[in-house]
Design an enzyme around this catalytic site. Structure first.
Site, PDB file in Angstrom:
ATOM      1  N   GLY A 263       0.816  -1.219   0.000  1.00  0.00           N
ATOM      2  CA  GLY A 263       0.000   0.000   0.000  1.00  0.00           C
ATOM      3  C   GLY A 263       0.843   1.259   0.000  1.00  0.00           C
ATOM      4  CB  SER A 264      -0.117   4.670  -0.840  1.00  0.00           C
ATOM      5  OG  SER A 264      -1.230   4.870   0.001  1.00  0.00           O
ATOM      6  CB  CYS A 265      -0.036   4.202   4.378  1.00  0.00           C
ATOM      7  SG  CYS A 265      -1.326   5.080   3.500  1.00  0.00           S
ATOM      8  CG  PHE A 266       1.251  -0.041   6.935  1.00  0.00           C
ATOM      9  CD1 PHE A 266       0.785   1.087   7.581  1.00  0.00           C
ATOM     10  CD2 PHE A 266       0.592  -1.244   7.165  1.00  0.00           C
ATOM     11  CE1 PHE A 266      -0.318   1.036   8.418  1.00  0.00           C
ATOM     12  CE2 PHE A 266      -0.507  -1.319   7.998  1.00  0.00           C
ATOM     13  CZ  PHE A 266      -0.962  -0.176   8.626  1.00  0.00           C
ATOM     14  CG  ASP A 269       3.485   6.523   6.315  1.00  0.00           C
ATOM     15  OD1 ASP A 269       3.871   7.232   5.359  1.00  0.00           O
ATOM     16  OD2 ASP A 269       2.284   6.435   6.655  1.00  0.00           O
TER      17      ASP A 269
END
Ligand code: UGA
Length: 434
Positions: A263-266, A269
């Site tokens: 995904g684009s987050c974990f 980030d």
């Protein structure tokens, strides 16, 4: 309240559409004209359940609109949300260029404004960004005195696939206020929400977001490491997770082992926080370990296939699921990409299917794709499940067995009913089942 939102990606659109639904008058801003045209036609530029309905009703009720006239729209609003992307640089650190250019636009817009204005950063940014990057740029470009400006940081905790539901029913709202103006504005904007509202400094709000995502990512890597042990010791990790989850301090959520987090987050980030810690000379051994485990999980899936097939070269392998998780067409950092790259490298003939993400995936790797999972599985030696879409779980096991020429099933998400798989005659293997 008159709200302007810079950035019509997933965070900007969901923020804009839900605030307009709550009765505020919202203008979503972007430089990409086609996205703004879609929005004004009531079409959602992204696939997200419930979002298009919200956009349609906002446009109809005239509480939502899109515009490319960024500076005028900022000036005419009371509060501006910064919802632009924060991608990674090559070394994993955060790229703040979109944040800086949004801050500059706000500064230029405010140069000719008399009344107070509030700016709220919603993009995920590393600690100190709001105070040390956004604020100075706005003050410099606008020529404003600090007292007139409200500045705040209000992280989002939305999950793709249920972002609208999450935005309407948050379990907490973090109000990172740099001053009284922004505190009052955020409390007013979120007046209808009855959940806990935590007021803190902008840097604390920024860090709450990173610490939350990093904790969840680490939890996944931890369970994956435990599940890998189960494979060796004849233990079923589902039962282990059930036993662990009964402890309310652990909770049963985020204990699903498998091919790892995408995904684009974990991934982005965790890397950005580790890079920030490094540049401040603070060690982040746990974050590094979470990323290392996550990198190896897709290879464990391929190794399982290789072990059963003997050799991958010339074998037809069907990958079901390309999105990084079900109910989204997002393929960013999808574990399927790593699996497919390795399969191709080892000479396998790869076909794939996904209910929503095939077009997006084609832009990353152009492999053969079929319109249905059954067609993709025709004559396959091996099935690898990478995204637990409901339509895959509900497949007719007898039918797919007839379609395939081999009987190997590798379940990268522990989603199939393994007992029924074995009854039908599949050679079934998954992560976390010894
Ligand atoms: C995540 C967070 O859950 C949100 O709270 C946050 O707001 C969002 O990132 C963000 O920063 O914007 P999202 O990336 O949409 O949301 O997806 P998740 O549902 O958290 O799943 C992420 C990945 O972890 C997926 O690849 C999923 O398959 C994997 N996962 C999740 C597991 O492998 N095991 C689990 O038990 C749960």
């Amino acid at each position: 309240m008159l709200v302007s939102v810079i950035g019509t990606g997933y965070v900007g659109l969901v923020t804009g559409a839900t605030l307009s639904d709550a009765g505020h008058k919202v203008t979503c801003l972007d430089i990409i004209e086609s996205k703004i045209n879609d929005l004004n036609d009531g079409k959602s530029p992204i696939f997200e359940p419930g979002l298009e309905d919200l956009i349609k009703s906002g446009i109809k009720n005239k509480t939502l609109s899109g515009s490319t006239d960024i500076e005028n729209c900022i000036r005419e609003s009371d509060v501006t949300f910064i919802c632009v992307g924060t991608p990674s640089n090559k070394d994993g650190s955060i790229d703040l260029s979109y944040i800086k250019s949004a801050s500059s636009s706000i500064g230029r817009a405010l140069r000719h404004k008399e009344d107070e204005h509030t700016v709220i950063v919603k993009s995920t940014v590393v600690p100190l960004t709001t105070e040390e990057t956004v604020l100075p740029i706005i003050l410099k470009k606008s020529g404003w005195k600090r007292e007139k400006l409200g500045i705040g940081m209000n992280p989002e905790f939305l999950r793709e696939g249920c972002a609208v539901k999450d935005a309407k029913n948050p379990d907490r709202i973090v109000i990172g206020c740099g001053d009284e103006i922004s505190k009052q504005v955020m409390n007013q904007l979120y007046e209808e929400h009855k959940c806990t509202k935590l007021e803190c400094s902008p840097r604390t709000a920024e860090f709450i977001k990173y610490a939350s995502n990093s904790f969840l990512a680490t939890k996944i890597s931890f369970v994956n490491e435990m599940a890998n042990m189960c494979n060796e010791w004849g233990i079923d990790f589902i039962e282990v997770a059930e036993g662990m989850g009964l402890d309310s301090r652990i909770s049963p959520l985020f204990l699903r082992a498998g091919a790892g987090f995408g995904g684009s987050c974990f991934p982005k980030d965790v890397k950005a926080l580790a890079a920030s810690a490094k540049s401040s000379k603070v060690e982040s051994k746990i974050l590094e370990a979470a990323l290392t485990v996550n990198d190896s999980q897709p290879h464990i899936v391929v190794d399982m296939a290789k072990e059963r097939l003997g050799i991958l070269k010339g074998k037809k392998v069907t990958v079901l699921g390309l999105a990084f998780k079900p109910d989204t067409d997002d393929v960013r950092e999808s574990r399927s990409e790593i699996v497919i790259q390795r399969l191709i490298k080892e000479g396998a003939i790869v076909t794939a299917h996904d209910p929503e993400a095939m077009n997006n995936f084609k832009e990353i790797i152009d492999i053969e794709m079929q319109p249905t999972p059954e067609e993709a599985l025709a004559d396959a030696d091996c099935l690898i499940l990478m995204t637990e879409w409901k339509e895959y779980i509900d497949l007719d096991y007898n039918l797919i067995k007839q379609k395939m020429s081999g009987n190997v099933v590798i379940d990268g998400r522990r989603a199939f009913d393994y007992r029924r798989m074995e009854e039908v005659g599949f050679d079934y293997k998954t992560i976390g089942l010894g």
